[in-house]
Write a protein that holds these residues in place. Sequence first.
Motif, mmCIF file in Angstrom:
data_model
loop_
_atom_site.group_PDB
_atom_site.id
_atom_site.type_symbol
_atom_site.label_atom_id
_atom_site.label_comp_id
_atom_site.label_asym_id
_atom_site.label_seq_id
_atom_site.Cartn_x
_atom_site.Cartn_y
_atom_site.Cartn_z
ATOM 1 N N LEU A 100 0.942 4.079 -2.889
ATOM 2 C CA LEU A 100 0.723 5.507 -2.605
ATOM 3 C C LEU A 100 1.881 6.346 -3.145
ATOM 4 C CD1 LEU A 100 -0.641 5.250 1.045
ATOM 5 C CD2 LEU A 100 -1.908 6.049 -0.956
ATOM 6 N N ALA A 101 3.111 5.842 -2.954
ATOM 7 C CA ALA A 101 4.271 6.566 -3.469
ATOM 8 C C ALA A 101 4.199 6.644 -4.993
ATOM 9 C CB ALA A 101 5.550 5.878 -3.020
ATOM 10 N N PHE A 137 -2.047 10.629 4.281
ATOM 11 C CA PHE A 137 -1.051 10.615 3.202
ATOM 12 C C PHE A 137 -1.429 11.625 2.121
ATOM 13 C CE2 PHE A 137 1.040 9.323 -0.627
ATOM 14 C CZ PHE A 137 2.256 8.817 -0.213
ATOM 15 N N MET A 186 9.250 8.747 2.456
ATOM 16 C CA MET A 186 8.911 7.327 2.317
ATOM 17 C C MET A 186 9.891 6.461 3.117
ATOM 18 S SD MET A 186 6.179 7.096 0.634
ATOM 19 C CE MET A 186 5.744 8.631 1.355
ATOM 20 N N LEU A 244 0.839 -1.208 0.000
ATOM 21 C CA LEU A 244 0.000 0.000 0.000
ATOM 22 C C LEU A 244 0.875 1.259 0.000
ATOM 23 C CD1 LEU A 244 -2.890 1.100 0.149
ATOM 24 C CD2 LEU A 244 -2.791 0.870 2.619
ATOM 25 N N VAL A 245 1.932 1.236 0.796
ATOM 26 C CA VAL A 245 2.853 2.385 0.835
ATOM 27 C C VAL A 245 3.486 2.603 -0.536
ATOM 28 C CG1 VAL A 245 5.022 3.249 1.817
ATOM 29 C CG2 VAL A 245 3.341 2.171 3.301
ATOM 30 N N LEU A 250 1.463 6.563 -6.865
ATOM 31 C CA LEU A 250 0.409 7.521 -7.228
ATOM 32 C C LEU A 250 0.924 8.958 -7.100
ATOM 33 C CD1 LEU A 250 -2.842 6.145 -5.543
ATOM 34 C CD2 LEU A 250 -2.517 6.632 -7.974
ATOM 35 N N THR A 251 1.716 9.192 -6.066
ATOM 36 C CA THR A 251 2.233 10.545 -5.837
ATOM 37 C C THR A 251 3.250 10.923 -6.912
ATOM 38 O OG1 THR A 251 1.894 10.108 -3.496
ATOM 39 C CG2 THR A 251 3.149 12.070 -4.047
ATOM 40 N N LEU A 252 4.026 9.954 -7.337
ATOM 41 C CA LEU A 252 4.926 10.216 -8.474
ATOM 42 C C LEU A 252 4.102 10.585 -9.705
ATOM 43 C CD1 LEU A 252 7.596 7.378 -8.160
ATOM 44 C CD2 LEU A 252 7.965 9.832 -7.875
ATOM 45 N N PHE A 295 1.102 0.829 10.278
ATOM 46 C CA PHE A 295 0.935 1.610 9.044
ATOM 47 C C PHE A 295 0.359 2.981 9.371
ATOM 48 C CE2 PHE A 295 -2.301 2.980 5.907
ATOM 49 C CZ PHE A 295 -1.470 3.282 4.834
ATOM 50 N N LEU A 300 9.705 13.436 -1.201
ATOM 51 C CA LEU A 300 8.933 12.188 -1.205
ATOM 52 C C LEU A 300 9.814 11.005 -0.816
ATOM 53 C CD1 LEU A 300 6.094 11.131 -1.843
ATOM 54 C CD2 LEU A 300 6.862 10.694 -4.170
ATOM 55 N N ILE A 303 2.996 18.847 -3.162
ATOM 56 C CA ILE A 303 3.501 18.779 -4.542
ATOM 57 C C ILE A 303 2.935 19.906 -5.414
ATOM 58 C CG2 ILE A 303 3.338 17.331 -6.634
ATOM 59 C CD1 ILE A 303 4.081 15.015 -4.601
ATOM 60 N N TRP A 347 -0.198 15.372 -1.395
ATOM 61 C CA TRP A 347 -0.939 15.861 -2.551
ATOM 62 C C TRP A 347 -1.231 17.356 -2.440
ATOM 63 C CZ3 TRP A 347 -3.841 12.595 -6.408
ATOM 64 C CH2 TRP A 347 -3.180 11.387 -6.593
#
Lengths: 31, 577
Positions: free
Chosen positions: A12-13, B506, B75, A8-9, A15-17, B107, B71, B514, B511
């Motif tokens: 998400l990363a 998140f 991460m 999932l992480v 999607l953000t890219l 998480f 990012l 950026i 979001w």
Amino acid sequence: MDVVFLSLVLALAGLTLGLIGVCHSLSGGQS
Amino acid sequence: MTTFGVLQILLYLALLLALVKLLGLYMARVYQGQPCGTDRLLGWLERGLYRLAGIKPDAEMNWRQYALAMLLFNMLGLLVVYALQRTQHLLPLNPAALGPVSPDSSFNSAVSFATNTNWQGYGGETTMSYLTQMLGLTAQNFVSAAAGMACLVALIRGFTRRQTGTIGNFWVDLTRSTVYILLPLSFVLALALVSQGVVQTFNPYAKVAVLQPITGSESEQTIALGPAASQIAIKQLGTNGGGFFNANSAHPLENPTPLSNLLELLAILILPAALCYTFGDMVGDRRQGWALLAVILVLFIPCLIACYVAEQAGNPKFAAAGADQTPGSDQSGGNMEGKEVRFGIANSALWATATTAASNGSVNAMHDSFLPLGGLIPMLLMQLGEIVFGGVGSGLYGLIAFAIVAIFIAGLMVGRTPEYLGKKIEAFEMKMASLIILIPCAVVLIGTAVAVTLPAGKATIFNPGAHGFSEVLYAFSSAGNNNGSAFAGLGANTIFYNTALGLAMFFARYWLAIPILAIAGSLAQKKIVPASSGTLPTHTPLFVALVAIVIVIVGALTFLPALALGPIVEHLQLYSS
């Protein structure tokens, strides 16, 4: 379960890219 | 409101405003690489970190490189916090022999602390080892706050630079924020808190004999201890808010005295307030910074008054039952349910307003026990987008996004191309600003709607009806705006809420950051247009009013229907019977 949340992480990363790419293209591709 | 309560609030606001210029100027020097005093003391640490990580401090980044660095860094931090929680039973500094944290809670907490939200679905003293608290959570308190400050500084450079493709170096901004601002302030504050009785120890939890043992119950009580002061200092300064103990700043070992309460309250708002001055100084017109601070105060003070009045008025059900809620020399009066006697109504209302205006989220009273209108205020402040002070860095860049929208609207009214600080605001900036405003709204409303629809979401609403809806709305408002405070009452440590709120946190962080960096990159490429007679001045009361109105209209239009189903209905129910 660890695999699920770590995936999932990563998702998400990813999607953000994608968002960075979308913003870049909206800006007309300028640096 | 009582005279003593009002005087305490006025003293707090006076101290806060008195520190704005001093700290704002200091931070401007830090970010512009000018001598700031602490560079002589801590310069070796900055240079050592660059050497260790192979950073070239003079290397400039365009906005995409800056965003990728942020990012990547976040991460990695998120994965480290996740791993620490899952393996804490195998690691040292775990005197209470706590087991591994569940995957879904790990998480949630990892996302929560990496995004500067610090929503806590767990109880600190019963879940996290000392090592997890220090190496995972406290470290993230520093760097997540520093990352927000870095993004703000990049945006400011977008305004000040002309016809260039670069907005600074993320690693330098991150390091300077941590080494020269957060670290020294936290050190001083942690010592001050220890002087007030906040614990800072590696000793295991203490066992003490209870003073009045009850037959059939335990004769010993366990008192949780730990390295709390160092975490609490940065949790307030970095607008993080995650408590060392489950009761957060209501806990006597986190916030023991009225003086510790004042210091922590100052720490919550000082950096977001001073960054306005930093902004004005860096763009070369300090009036611009004061104007943004004025917008913040125009929104903050009425909310503070409303919350204080609502709580001081007391609970009509208690009044009907004959409870004395009148303020006097021996009691604060008002609605004291869920509040600490040592803080009373004024300091509880002030904290609730400050912690939700800033994206801090620490609490010294239980917001779930506030009266419906008193609880509406913290919820509304978060729903406005965490721009009334907001998080360190993130609050001000969010407010600047609203300022861009306000300028665009003003430009439409007079038929001229809108400009802010000499930079033309065009379609791209508006698209990005719209994303920044719409994403948290969508996250909060969609998340709440899903939670009150799915059985997994409804299963842990322990107060059905309007109050239960308020609890869910508050949870998503908090996560979806990176605040982190909780209304409590909701069973949020479930797979559903840990995952859903983790996703909300998140998106609310990255979001928004950026598009902000994209705006910074776009503005940096533009020429600076000299002000003309058609330029809207952005340091005047008219501009302050315009931005405040835009914020209120967007917030009211978006969230009024949801608030009507929660706290407003509850208020009407409370007074109708």
